[in-house]
Motif scaffolding. Structure first.
Motif, short mmCIF file in Angstrom:
data_model
loop_
_atom_site.label_atom_id
_atom_site.label_comp_id
_atom_site.label_asym_id
_atom_site.label_seq_id
_atom_site.Cartn_x
_atom_site.Cartn_y
_atom_site.Cartn_z
N GLY A 13 -8.78 -17.47 1.15
CA GLY A 13 -9.79 -18.24 1.87
C GLY A 13 -10.14 -19.53 1.18
O GLY A 13 -9.35 -20.10 0.45
N GLU A 106 -12.25 -16.08 11.54
CA GLU A 106 -12.62 -16.42 10.18
C GLU A 106 -14.11 -16.15 10.03
O GLU A 106 -14.89 -16.34 10.96
N GLN A 126 -15.10 -19.45 3.42
CA GLN A 126 -14.42 -19.07 4.66
C GLN A 126 -13.34 -18.07 4.30
O GLN A 126 -12.53 -18.32 3.41
N GLY A 128 -10.61 -14.91 6.06
CA GLY A 128 -10.08 -14.35 7.29
C GLY A 128 -8.62 -14.01 7.16
O GLY A 128 -8.21 -13.40 6.17
N TYR A 135 -4.98 -22.34 5.00
CA TYR A 135 -6.20 -22.52 4.20
C TYR A 135 -6.19 -23.86 3.48
O TYR A 135 -7.23 -24.50 3.33
#
Length: 156
Positions: A13, A106, A126, A128, A135
């Protein structure tokens, strides 16, 4: 002026830390007021029409917006998500996806800490299911978005 950001993108992330010369309540408004958010989200090259923004900032409330890319390609992204945690003016967590109707999303978390002299530390994460390359691009994107946010804070 904000202190230098410390972005980091990995397969796990994104994590960004920024310090803004603005009170925490002001930064909170930038994240939760549709007109403010539409102005800075997307940075200088992407447009978010205010009419496309839905922000029901409460747990389980929807988040929706449309973002149009630079005039030369006019890409269109339909964002949708849901607010999970809303603790004014300190913490905001929401899901976001660029492909409505899919299961992939996300998780974005924004923590705002008051510092001395009216400054605010923003911790952004963030997480996900994106690839490391995605990313990396998203980290660059958030950097330009947050630069635009900083510009807004220096004007008003």
């Amino acid at each position: 002026m904000a202190e230098a950001s410390s972005p980091g993108a990995s397969e796990y992330g994104i994590r960004i830390r920024r310090v803004f010369d603005a009170p925490r309540e002001r930064i909170w408004r930038e994240w939760t007021d549709p007109e403010s958010f539409a102005d800075w989200y997307g940075g200088p090259e992407w447009e978010v029409p205010l009419s496309s923004v839905t922000m029901d900032v409460r747990p389980s409330g929807p988040l929706r917006l449309t973002m149009f890319g630079p005039p030369e390609d006019r890409s269109r992204i339909e964002w949708e998500g849901e607010y999970l945690e809303v603790e004014p003016p300190a913490r905001l967590a929401f899901t976001i996806r660029s492909r409505p109707g899919t299961e992939d999303f996300e998780l974005v978390t924004v923590v705002l800490n008051e510092l001395d002299d009216g400054r605010t530390e923003m911790l952004f994460e963030q997480r996900g299911s994106m690839s490391p390359e995605e990313y990396e691009r998203a980290t660059e994107g958030w950097g330009t978005f947050l630069d635009r946010l900083e510009e807004r804070l220096s004007v008003t």
